[in-house]
Design a protein around this motif. Structure first.
Motif, short mmCIF file in Angstrom:
data_model
loop_
_atom_site.label_atom_id
_atom_site.label_comp_id
_atom_site.label_asym_id
_atom_site.label_seq_id
_atom_site.Cartn_x
_atom_site.Cartn_y
_atom_site.Cartn_z
N LEU A 9 1.00 4.21 -2.75
CA LEU A 9 0.63 5.57 -2.36
C LEU A 9 1.73 6.57 -2.65
O LEU A 9 1.52 7.76 -2.53
N LYS A 10 2.91 6.08 -3.02
CA LYS A 10 3.99 7.01 -3.32
C LYS A 10 3.66 7.86 -4.54
O LYS A 10 4.17 8.96 -4.68
N HIS A 11 2.87 7.34 -5.43
CA HIS A 11 2.66 8.05 -6.69
C HIS A 11 1.32 8.73 -6.78
O HIS A 11 1.05 9.42 -7.74
N VAL A 42 8.37 10.81 -1.62
CA VAL A 42 8.67 10.30 -2.96
C VAL A 42 10.18 10.18 -3.17
O VAL A 42 10.67 9.26 -3.81
N LEU A 98 9.26 13.55 -12.07
CA LEU A 98 8.59 13.92 -10.83
C LEU A 98 9.54 13.94 -9.63
O LEU A 98 9.53 14.90 -8.85
N ASN A 110 -9.50 12.18 -6.66
CA ASN A 110 -8.24 11.66 -6.12
C ASN A 110 -7.54 12.68 -5.24
O ASN A 110 -6.34 12.58 -5.00
N ARG A 111 -8.30 13.67 -4.77
CA ARG A 111 -7.80 14.70 -3.85
C ARG A 111 -6.57 15.41 -4.38
O ARG A 111 -5.62 15.69 -3.63
N SER A 120 -7.85 5.66 1.65
CA SER A 120 -6.99 5.92 0.51
C SER A 120 -7.10 4.89 -0.59
O SER A 120 -6.39 4.97 -1.56
N ILE A 121 -7.95 3.90 -0.44
CA ILE A 121 -8.06 2.92 -1.51
C ILE A 121 -9.45 2.96 -2.11
O ILE A 121 -10.45 2.85 -1.40
N ILE A 122 -9.50 3.18 -3.41
CA ILE A 122 -10.77 3.11 -4.11
C ILE A 122 -10.79 1.79 -4.84
O ILE A 122 -10.05 1.61 -5.80
N VAL A 129 -2.26 10.22 -4.19
CA VAL A 129 -2.79 10.37 -2.84
C VAL A 129 -3.74 9.23 -2.51
O VAL A 129 -3.84 8.79 -1.37
N VAL A 130 -4.45 8.77 -3.52
CA VAL A 130 -5.37 7.65 -3.31
C VAL A 130 -4.99 6.53 -4.28
O VAL A 130 -4.40 6.77 -5.32
N GLU A 158 0.83 -1.20 0.00
CA GLU A 158 0.00 0.00 0.00
C GLU A 158 0.87 1.26 0.00
O GLU A 158 0.62 2.20 -0.75
#
Lengths: 304, 483
Positions: A216-218, B150, B105, B50-51, B360-362, A220-221, A212
């Motif tokens: 999530l690193k790439h 990141v 990025l 996705n905020r 955070s998971i859809i 937000v969700v 997870e």
């Protein structure tokens, strides 16, 4: 009283022969006599080293690739169930490097991640230095004559990034965050690690949260729909660059790139992986791309 | 039926401070007629599925992210600037956009956010001019946290440097590139660009071997940064070749890959950072630089003046401004909405509540066969779900912030709430035990004191940066073992 004096005198004389020793005794670094006496009467014994466990491979005249696999699969040289292990396993086969596979896990690796290779050593030389996966390609180039040349293609890195990012993300999602976790990850990764249910629970939780975090690193969700869409786009692009040729970028023999894509397509198409796929969406997406399926079958038939 | 594109506001002469937002603006400008879409500089990404911005509003459906938006336009509105590409070029477009976003990025995150000097002097002031006062406390620090997560695996401890911050305040000029250049000069290596003559700040002994010098962390970091920059730019430069666009040439016009490349590359080229390693790396690719300059004129109509765009917010007639893009003012927020925004950002910054505040998971909806054609109708929660929920959130946030502030009261170090001096005392402040939330709360506490007239010199000091009330929130105190 007199006896006592004599006795102490005798000890004194036998203990220290010269005046210089006597001076040393008074320094704070010297060992006090009661402790010295104790150590003299209890000598320190060094035991010989234990025998190595029987399961340790005695023959090191063969290259050993340490990968995630099953005990049964290791003896037969089956493909690993971990994509990054399978990539290098396939690459070694492409380069015709003889090797045995050894069941292992991440804790055994000097770099903290599998696979790594323990090269064969001639008799009488030093122990082999393990080669981590990041240096495996260079090791292969140095140690074999029939190395597969990696011709430079402008688009090589770009298409490799499709595998390393888009397809890997879809792999992580579908394996760890869907019901596939219980049918594939638990029997293959969690159960062999321990028999204790509590430890198993902890490992399972750790694996899921690591996946997870990685996803999530790439963003937000974690949007499953988007991940699957992007993986499908990637497969379309990969199929298009494969074209009608047998191997990627028009090579005459499979190369590292073919190994990288094979590592994912093979596992996604393998219906007997673990206890079988419970969430088959990703497998279905791969199956739609006939030329990639053909590519995978060709490698499986020729090299495994 | 007008499409509304919500993005982070403009900066550095570009339509947005975020690469994907800029790319989306370029894409929409190229594929839709001017009267069919409007552009809004927004600051509250909670409306987006996705905020994160960019987010496109079409018939009460929200679509977020560059790739999802281009896909939506292609499938729902039949607008596709890639329609002229061959299937091979389409495949290349997908491959190179993946390579680009994954190599560029991290570089932008390092340059804009992780590098403390750049963040402190350039990025945060840029945010100040496009965000309302309350969002300044939450948005830039949160984005910095994401950027650091990141880039954590690179281990550039030499970049995320409070030490540099301190030495800068003390008057020394020890940016990585500066000391790197001076070290090269000392070692007798001809420096790359003669214009960059920074003062020699390193007290180097003559008998130090060059290897020893180059093994120091800051130079090692610089070498790795240059290598990363090259890894990102070289494939694009090769792909561009002598063509006018990355994939196509001449009259065919740009493709979506050009839009995305412009979004990322422009943020490497235009901002003027104190730690300019990214731009210096870019200087080795003059052809690519020309391309970015050309794309700015072609894709987004040249320079975007930040002040003009932000002035829209206060004027009544948007047409009176001479802007290259269809900017429109944002709908003014309801005060309760503002309060709830503040409340939720406080809650999401607190260590315990944040876990529950952000699902955070859809999960995917697995529709058998051709499931990809089914675009999900995203109906995000309205900012005012129910009055009850709004009020309870505000109340909860207020109570927790009050309890935090009272917990944290220390008669000796009232002034430590202002972190301008970044002293050791401030570093050890108990606020830090609350992590990001601590910094946030401290800033809020200070803002409260400012508003109630309790300020001394700190209040005036805050006004120093760009007129807007900027409070320096120092969240950079925790020693990250991974860095």
């Amino acid at each position: 009283m007199l006896n006592d004096d004599n006795a102490s005198d005798g000890v004194y004389q036998s203990d220290s022969q010269s005046a210089s020793d006597r001076a040393a005794r008074s320094s704070i670094f010297s060992v006090p006599s009661p402790i010295k006496w104790l150590f003299n009467s209890v000598p320190l014994i060094t035991y010989g080293a234990n025998e190595l466990p029987l399961r340790v491979p005695r023959r090191n005249d063969q290259n050993a690739l340490y990968i995630f696999t099953t005990q049964h699969g290791a003896t037969r040289g089956d493909p690993s169930f971990n994509p990054s292990c399978l990539r290098w396993q396939a690459y070694l086969k492409f380069c015709h490097i003889e090797h045995t596979t050894v069941v292992s896990n991440n804790h055994a690796s000097p770099s903290g991640a599998l696979p790594f290779l323990l090269p064969s050593v001639a008799k009488g030389t030093d122990r082999a230095v393990p080669v981590p996966s990041s240096k495996l390609q260079r090791w292969v180039a140095q140690n074999t004559a029939n190395v597969v040349d990696e011709a430079y293609d402008l688009r090589y890195d770009a298409y490799l990034s499709l595998i390393d990012h888009r397809i890997r993300r879809a792999w992580l999602y579908t394996l760890y965050l869907t019901s596939n976790f219980h049918t594939i990850v638990v029997p293959l990764y969690v159960d062999p690690s321990s028999t204790n249910p509590l430890v198993r629970m902890a490992i399972a939780h750790e694996l899921r949260s690591a996946a997870e975090t990685e996803l999530l690193k790439h963003s937000v969700v974690i949007d499953a729909e988007l991940i699957y869409q992007q993986a499908e786009e990637a497969l379309i692009a990969l199929e298009s660059v494969l074209g009608n040729s047998e191997w990627f970028f028009g090579a005459r023999a499979p190369r590292l790139f073919d190994a990288a894509i094979f590592a994912y397509t093979h596992l996604l198409l393998d219906e007997k992986l673990g206890n079988g796929w419970a969430e088959v969406r990703m497998s279905r997406i791969v199956r739609k791309h006939g030329r990639l399926v053909h590519h995978r079958n060709a490698i499986l038939d020729m090299y495994f | 039926m007008v499409l509304e594109l919500h993005i982070w506001g403009p900066a550095f002469g570009l339509p947005s401070i975020d690469p994907e937002c800029t790319a989306t603006v370029a894409y929409l400008k190229h594929c839709l007629p001017e009267e069919q879409w409007i552009l809004i500089a927004d600051h509250d990404p909670s409306v987006s599925p996705n905020r994160e911005f960019p987010a496109l509003l079409h018939n009460s459906t929200w679509i977020a992210g560059f790739h999802t938006i281009t896909r939506y336009l292609r499938q729902q509105l039949y607008r596709d600037i890639d329609a002229r590409l061959s299937s091979q070029q389409r495949a290349d477009s997908i491959a190179f956009s993946t390579l680009l976003s994954h190599s560029a990025l991290p570089l932008l995150s390092l340059s804009l956010y992780t590098s403390f000097q750049n963040y402190y002097h350039i990025t945060r002031p840029a945010f100040t001019s496009i965000l309302p006062w309350h969002a300044n406390y939450s948005v830039p620090p949160a984005r910095r946290e994401v950027a650091k997560a990141v880039t954590q695996h690179f281990g550039f401890s030499g970049l995320d440097i409070d030490d540099v911050h301190e030495s800068t305040l003390a008057g020394g000029n020890t940016s990585i590139s500066g000391s790197y250049e001076s070290a090269k000069a000392v070692a007798g290596i001809p420096t790359g660009n003669g214009t960059n003559s920074r003062p020699n700040v390193l007290p180097l002994g003559f008998n130090k071997s060059i290897k020893k010098i180059l093994n120091k962390p800051e130079y090692a970091a610089r070498f790795r940064l240059d290598a990363l920059t090259k890894e990102c730019l070289q494939p694009l430069d090769d792909l561009l070749g002598e063509k006018s666009y990355l994939l196509t040439d001449g009259a065919k016009g740009p493709s979506s890959l050009d839009c995305l490349a412009f979004g990322y590359l422009s943020l490497m080229l235009y901002p003027d950072f104190p730690q300019a390693w990214l731009r210096e790396g870019f200087d080795k690719y003059p052809r690519l630089q020309d391309y970015v300059h050309r794309m700015r004129d072609e894709l987004v109509g040249g320079n975007t003046v930040v002040a003009d765009v932000m002035a829209l917010q206060h004027s009544t007639s948007p047409e009176s401004h001479n802007l290259n893009l269809p900017w429109h003012p944002r709908v003014p927020e309801h005060p309760i909405g503002v309060a709830q925004n503040v409340a939720t950002s406080i809650l999401s910054a607190l260590p315990l509540t944040s876990h529950f505040a952000r699902p955070s998971i859809i999960p995917g909806i697995d529709v058998p066969e051709t499931s990809t054609d089914a675009m999900r109708a995203n109906t995000p929660s309205s900012p005012l779900l129910t009055p009850f929920l709004a009020l309870s959130t505000i109340l909860l946030a207020f109570v927790s912030s009050i309890s935090y502030l009272s917990l944290n009261r220390d008669p000796r170090s009232e002034d430590d709430y202002v972190f301008f001096s970044n002293t050791e005392a401030a570093r050890r402040n108990r606020a830090q035990s609350f992590g990001e939330a601590g910094g946030f709360m401290a800033a809020l506490g200070n803002q409260m004191r400012v508003n109630s007239g309790l300020v001394g010199d700190q209040g005036r000091e805050q006004e120093r940066v760009g007129g807007a009330p900027v409070v320096e929130v120092d969240v950079e105190v925790r020693e990250k073992p991974g860095l």
